[in-house]
Design a protein around this motif. Structure first.
Motif: not given
Length: 323
Positions: A231-238, A243-248
């Motif tokens: 679950x933690x890994x999934x949250x980090x990926x999300x 962040x990548x989407x906002x940066x784009x």
């Protein structure tokens, strides 16, 4: 038996009346001849009985998968063993003892403790048979029920000694090694009694209810920890995705703003694309719509572009004045 038959014939001969006036011819010699004939008949009967008894008891048969040892009433146990088939012995003085030398199973179970003091119930299946070359030793020391005399004690001692070397979890993960150790110990101990073990296998292995519940709780906790980790890994990926989407999007907005500043025709192209999409949606609708064409970006031939260019130009002049 022969002595009793002889006495019976003598009694019969004594009851025969002696010769007289009305007796058998020959006078007094008739009874004597009758007694002699009876004695001869008794002797013949005794000889036939003794011969039959000796012929019947002088041979014995050893069935397949068996061997026999011989006990002599004068000399004791003979060192010779007798194989399958017909064999001879001296009646009454000797009698055979037949052993089954085929492989037989034996299931044994014991309760013992592991290295970490956990109580373990272990069941072992043995395939055993006596050594055919040492049957005399086995009969003298152990008798016919040798397996009931030695195997339970040997199995208990060897199983407890081996299980005490391993932890409870190692008994499960190293089951093959535990079985090999028990077999090695049992084969070495049984060889002292001339008993051969052809196979030793662990058929049952159970722990106490408390330990079983503890293992189950541990497994559940490990599964919950693994689930939380994913679950933690999934949250980090999300988070990285957002962040990548906002940066784009930010970079896209910056590029669009620069394009508009440098060439106002870019907004015209965007207005044309938007007008195509809006016109396609409105044309497929069955309702009548009365709206201003400028608000729907459909007035491509009017003065909307000129107004937009003036607005952009005035905003640029204001910024230059500020600078």
């Amino acid at each position: 038996m022969a002595q009793r038959l002889k006495e019976a014939f003598q009694k019969i001969s004594q009851k025969i009346p002696k010769g007289g006036a009305g007796g058998m011819p020959g006078g007094e010699g008739g009874p004597q001849r009758a007694a002699a004939a009876a004695s001869k008949a008794a002797g013949a009967l005794m000889g036939a009985g003794a011969l039959g008894y000796g012929a019947y008891n002088a041979v014995f048969t050893v069935p397949g998968g068996h061997k026999a040892v011989m006990f002599n009433r004068l000399l004791g146990m003979k060192d010779q063993t007798y194989g399958e088939g017909l064999n001879f012995n001296i009646p009454w003085f000797e009698y055979p003892v037949v052993y089954d030398i085929r492989t037989r199973p034996c299931n044994l179970q014991t309760l013992t403790g592991s290295k970490d003091l956990q109580m373990v119930t272990i069941g072992v299946r043995l395939l055993h048979r006596p050594d055919p070359n040492n049957l005399v030793f086995i009969y003298r020391r152990l008798g016919l029920n040798y397996d009931e005399r030695i195997l339970p004690s040997l199995m208990n001692e060897c199983a407890k000694a081996v299980v005490a070397r391993y932890n409870a979890n190692e008994l499960l993960t190293k089951r093959e090694q535990v079985s090999a150790d028990i077999r090695r110990e049992l084969v070495a101990r049984a060889a002292n009694f001339h008993v051969k073990l052809e196979d030793v296998a662990i058929t049952h292995l159970a722990f106490s209810p408390e330990y079983a519940r503890a293992v189950e709780s541990k497994q559940v906790a490990q599964q919950d920890a693994e689930r939380a980790k994913y679950i933690v890994l999934g949250a980090q990926q999300e988070k990285k995705t957002i962040m990548t989407k906002a940066k784009g999007e930010a970079e896209s907005a910056q590029l669009i703003g620069e394009a508009v500043k440098q060439n106002p025709g870019f907004m015209k192209l965007r207005r044309i694309d938007a007008a195509k999409d809006i016109a396609d949606i409105v044309s497929k609708s069955g309702n009548k719509i009365y709206l201003n064409a400028d608000s729907l970006l459909l007035n491509l031939l009017g003065d909307a572009d000129e107004k937009f260019e003036k607005t952009v130009g005035s905003s640029n002049n204001k910024k230059k004045g500020w600078l």
